[in-house]
Design a protein around this motif. Sequence first.
Motif, PDB file in Angstrom:
ATOM      1  N   ASP A  48     -44.646  32.135 -31.655  1.00 27.73           N
ATOM      2  CA  ASP A  48     -44.839  33.154 -32.682  1.00 27.73           C
ATOM      3  C   ASP A  48     -43.955  34.342 -32.340  1.00 27.73           C
ATOM      4  N   GLY A  49     -43.295  34.922 -33.336  1.00 28.45           N
ATOM      5  CA  GLY A  49     -42.494  36.101 -33.049  1.00 28.45           C
ATOM      6  C   GLY A  49     -41.553  36.461 -34.174  1.00 28.45           C
ATOM      7  N   ILE A  50     -40.506  37.181 -33.808  1.00 28.37           N
ATOM      8  CA  ILE A  50     -39.507  37.657 -34.766  1.00 28.37           C
ATOM      9  C   ILE A  50     -38.182  36.965 -34.466  1.00 28.37           C
ATOM     10  N   VAL A  51     -37.512  36.506 -35.519  1.00 27.80           N
ATOM     11  CA  VAL A  51     -36.188  35.900 -35.375  1.00 27.80           C
ATOM     12  C   VAL A  51     -35.203  37.051 -35.165  1.00 27.80           C
ATOM     13  N   VAL A  52     -34.695  37.194 -33.938  1.00 25.70           N
ATOM     14  CA  VAL A  52     -33.793  38.310 -33.630  1.00 25.70           C
ATOM     15  C   VAL A  52     -32.325  37.914 -33.698  1.00 25.70           C
ATOM     16  N   SER A  53     -32.062  36.621 -33.672  1.00 24.79           N
ATOM     17  CA  SER A  53     -30.705  36.110 -33.802  1.00 24.79           C
ATOM     18  C   SER A  53     -30.783  34.805 -34.568  1.00 24.79           C
ATOM     19  N   LEU A  54     -29.886  34.634 -35.537  1.00 28.33           N
ATOM     20  CA  LEU A  54     -29.901  33.420 -36.350  1.00 28.33           C
ATOM     21  C   LEU A  54     -28.478  33.023 -36.703  1.00 28.33           C
ATOM     22  N   HIS A  55     -28.080  31.870 -36.225  1.00 26.88           N
ATOM     23  CA  HIS A  55     -26.797  31.249 -36.556  1.00 26.88           C
ATOM     24  C   HIS A  55     -27.127  29.875 -37.107  1.00 26.88           C
ATOM     25  N   PRO A  56     -26.203  29.231 -37.793  1.00 30.36           N
ATOM     26  CA  PRO A  56     -26.526  27.893 -38.317  1.00 30.36           C
ATOM     27  C   PRO A  56     -26.996  26.922 -37.226  1.00 30.36           C
ATOM     28  N   HIS A  57     -26.412  27.026 -36.024  1.00 30.78           N
ATOM     29  CA  HIS A  57     -26.643  26.074 -34.945  1.00 30.78           C
ATOM     30  C   HIS A  57     -27.591  26.585 -33.851  1.00 30.78           C
ATOM     31  N   ALA A  58     -28.080  27.800 -33.963  1.00 32.54           N
ATOM     32  CA  ALA A  58     -28.899  28.375 -32.887  1.00 32.54           C
ATOM     33  C   ALA A  58     -29.714  29.551 -33.399  1.00 32.54           C
ATOM     34  N   PHE A  59     -30.864  29.769 -32.741  1.00 30.89           N
ATOM     35  CA  PHE A  59     -31.679  30.930 -33.094  1.00 30.89           C
ATOM     36  C   PHE A  59     -32.485  31.392 -31.886  1.00 30.89           C
ATOM     37  N   VAL A  60     -32.851  32.678 -31.928  1.00 33.31           N
ATOM     38  CA  VAL A  60     -33.677  33.270 -30.876  1.00 33.31           C
ATOM     39  C   VAL A  60     -34.901  33.883 -31.533  1.00 33.31           C
ATOM     40  N   VAL A  61     -36.074  33.542 -30.990  1.00 37.04           N
ATOM     41  CA  VAL A  61     -37.338  34.133 -31.422  1.00 37.04           C
ATOM     42  C   VAL A  61     -37.906  34.912 -30.236  1.00 37.04           C
ATOM     43  N   VAL A  62     -38.327  36.159 -30.503  1.00 39.67           N
ATOM     44  CA  VAL A  62     -38.931  37.003 -29.466  1.00 39.67           C
ATOM     45  C   VAL A  62     -40.383  37.240 -29.835  1.00 39.67           C
ATOM     46  N   ASP A  63     -41.279  36.991 -28.857  1.00 33.50           N
ATOM     47  CA  ASP A  63     -42.709  37.163 -29.135  1.00 33.50           C
ATOM     48  C   ASP A  63     -43.169  38.579 -28.810  1.00 33.50           C
ATOM     49  N   ALA A  64     -44.453  38.836 -29.011  1.00 29.89           N
ATOM     50  CA  ALA A  64     -45.029  40.170 -28.819  1.00 29.89           C
ATOM     51  C   ALA A  64     -44.932  40.647 -27.373  1.00 29.89           C
TER      52      ALA A  64
END
Length: 149
Positions: A48-64
Amino acid sequence: MSTVSSPVSGRVVGLDGVPDPVFAGAMVGQGTAVDPPRGAMDAVAPLDGIVVSLHPHAFVVVDAEGHGVLTHLGIDTVQLGGEGFEALVGKGDTVERGQPVVRWDPSAVEAAGKSPICPVIALDAGADALSDMVPAGEVRAGDTLFLWS
Protein backbone atom coordinates in the motif's frame (compact mmCIF):
# COMPACT_ATOMS: atom_id res chain seq x y z
CA MET A 1 7.17 -3.54 9.52
CA SER A 2 6.12 -3.61 5.87
CA THR A 3 5.02 -6.71 4.00
CA VAL A 4 6.25 -6.67 0.40
CA SER A 5 4.20 -8.80 -1.97
CA SER A 6 5.04 -10.18 -5.38
CA PRO A 7 3.91 -7.85 -8.17
CA VAL A 8 3.63 -10.80 -10.58
CA SER A 9 2.96 -14.51 -10.44
CA GLY A 10 5.85 -16.78 -11.33
CA ARG A 11 8.95 -18.51 -10.01
CA VAL A 12 11.13 -16.79 -7.41
CA VAL A 13 14.72 -16.79 -8.70
CA GLY A 14 16.34 -14.33 -6.27
CA LEU A 15 18.72 -11.59 -7.30
CA ASP A 16 21.28 -14.24 -8.25
CA GLY A 17 18.89 -15.30 -11.03
CA VAL A 18 18.74 -11.84 -12.63
CA PRO A 19 20.77 -11.61 -15.87
CA ASP A 20 22.03 -8.12 -15.02
CA PRO A 21 25.10 -7.45 -12.85
CA VAL A 22 23.64 -4.29 -11.31
CA PHE A 23 20.55 -6.08 -9.96
CA ALA A 24 22.35 -9.40 -9.30
CA GLY A 25 25.01 -7.56 -7.30
CA ALA A 26 22.36 -5.76 -5.20
CA MET A 27 23.80 -2.42 -6.35
CA VAL A 28 20.28 -1.02 -6.71
CA GLY A 29 19.27 -2.53 -3.38
CA GLN A 30 18.32 -5.68 -1.51
CA GLY A 31 15.39 -7.78 -2.67
CA THR A 32 14.54 -10.68 -4.91
CA ALA A 33 13.24 -11.40 -8.40
CA VAL A 34 10.41 -13.33 -10.02
CA ASP A 35 10.40 -15.01 -13.45
CA PRO A 36 6.79 -14.56 -14.64
CA PRO A 37 4.80 -16.91 -16.85
CA ARG A 38 4.59 -15.86 -20.48
CA GLY A 39 1.43 -14.10 -21.59
CA ALA A 40 -0.33 -10.80 -20.94
CA MET A 41 -0.76 -9.86 -17.28
CA ASP A 42 -1.01 -6.99 -14.85
CA ALA A 43 1.86 -6.15 -12.52
CA VAL A 44 0.36 -5.17 -9.17
CA ALA A 45 1.41 -2.90 -6.33
CA PRO A 46 3.71 -4.77 -3.90
CA LEU A 47 2.48 -2.71 -0.93
CA ASP A 48 0.00 0.00 0.00
CA GLY A 49 1.35 3.45 -0.77
CA ILE A 50 1.92 6.21 -3.29
CA VAL A 51 3.33 5.71 -6.78
CA VAL A 52 6.34 8.06 -6.67
CA SER A 53 7.92 6.95 -9.93
CA LEU A 54 6.21 5.47 -12.97
CA HIS A 55 7.78 4.41 -16.26
CA PRO A 56 6.31 1.93 -18.74
CA HIS A 57 8.78 -0.76 -17.57
CA ALA A 58 9.19 0.11 -13.87
CA PHE A 59 7.52 1.74 -10.90
CA VAL A 60 8.23 2.67 -7.29
CA VAL A 61 5.63 2.60 -4.51
CA VAL A 62 6.41 4.21 -1.13
CA ASP A 63 4.38 3.21 1.92
CA ALA A 64 3.44 5.22 5.01
CA GLU A 65 6.64 4.10 6.76
CA GLY A 66 8.75 5.55 3.94
CA HIS A 67 9.70 2.18 2.50
CA GLY A 68 10.12 2.45 -1.27
CA VAL A 69 9.85 -0.68 -3.42
CA LEU A 70 11.02 -0.74 -7.03
CA THR A 71 9.34 -3.19 -9.40
CA HIS A 72 11.28 -3.55 -12.65
CA LEU A 73 9.37 -5.37 -15.40
CA GLY A 74 12.09 -7.27 -17.22
CA ILE A 75 15.74 -6.48 -17.84
CA ASP A 76 16.84 -3.78 -20.32
CA THR A 77 13.16 -3.17 -21.07
CA VAL A 78 13.76 0.59 -21.04
CA GLN A 79 15.16 -0.06 -24.54
CA LEU A 80 11.66 -1.03 -25.71
CA GLY A 81 10.57 2.60 -25.40
CA GLY A 82 7.31 1.72 -23.65
CA GLU A 83 6.20 -0.66 -26.41
CA GLY A 84 4.02 -3.38 -24.91
CA PHE A 85 3.48 -1.66 -21.54
CA GLU A 86 0.34 0.18 -20.41
CA ALA A 87 0.24 2.20 -17.19
CA LEU A 88 -3.02 1.64 -15.30
CA VAL A 89 -2.37 4.31 -12.64
CA GLY A 90 -0.57 7.64 -12.59
CA LYS A 91 2.42 9.02 -10.75
CA GLY A 92 1.18 10.39 -7.41
CA ASP A 93 -1.74 7.95 -7.21
CA THR A 94 -2.42 6.08 -3.99
CA VAL A 95 -2.52 2.32 -4.55
CA GLU A 96 -3.37 -0.73 -2.48
CA ARG A 97 -1.35 -3.93 -2.36
CA GLY A 98 -2.48 -6.12 -5.25
CA GLN A 99 -3.92 -3.23 -7.30
CA PRO A 100 -2.95 -3.42 -11.00
CA VAL A 101 -0.30 -0.81 -11.88
CA VAL A 102 1.03 -1.79 -15.33
CA ARG A 103 -0.33 -4.18 -17.98
CA TRP A 104 2.41 -5.96 -19.95
CA ASP A 105 3.27 -9.18 -21.76
CA PRO A 106 6.42 -11.06 -20.69
CA SER A 107 6.29 -13.17 -23.86
CA ALA A 108 6.52 -10.00 -26.00
CA VAL A 109 9.46 -8.83 -23.87
CA GLU A 110 11.18 -12.17 -24.45
CA ALA A 111 10.38 -12.05 -28.20
CA ALA A 112 12.11 -8.64 -28.29
CA GLY A 113 15.28 -10.29 -26.97
CA LYS A 114 14.96 -9.10 -23.36
CA SER A 115 14.61 -11.04 -20.13
CA PRO A 116 11.16 -10.80 -18.52
CA ILE A 117 12.55 -11.48 -15.01
CA CYS A 118 11.20 -8.90 -12.53
CA PRO A 119 13.47 -7.61 -9.77
CA VAL A 120 11.60 -6.41 -6.67
CA ILE A 121 13.94 -4.12 -4.75
CA ALA A 122 13.67 -2.56 -1.28
CA LEU A 123 15.25 0.83 -1.96
CA ASP A 124 17.63 2.14 0.71
CA ALA A 125 17.19 -0.98 2.87
CA GLY A 126 20.08 -2.12 4.98
CA ALA A 127 21.31 -5.68 4.52
CA ASP A 128 19.64 -6.77 7.78
CA ALA A 129 16.36 -4.88 7.23
CA LEU A 130 14.70 -7.65 5.19
CA SER A 131 13.47 -10.91 6.67
CA ASP A 132 11.38 -13.95 5.80
CA MET A 133 12.55 -13.74 2.17
CA VAL A 134 10.96 -16.38 -0.05
CA PRO A 135 14.09 -18.17 -1.34
CA ALA A 136 12.59 -20.04 -4.30
CA GLY A 137 9.43 -21.63 -5.63
CA GLU A 138 6.20 -20.49 -7.18
CA VAL A 139 4.35 -17.37 -6.04
CA ARG A 140 1.16 -15.69 -7.13
CA ALA A 141 0.81 -11.95 -7.54
CA GLY A 142 0.02 -10.63 -4.05
CA ASP A 143 1.84 -13.42 -2.17
CA THR A 144 4.40 -12.20 0.41
CA LEU A 145 7.99 -12.04 -0.89
CA PHE A 146 9.66 -10.57 2.21
CA LEU A 147 9.18 -8.42 5.30
CA TRP A 148 10.91 -5.06 5.78
CA SER A 149 11.54 -3.75 9.30
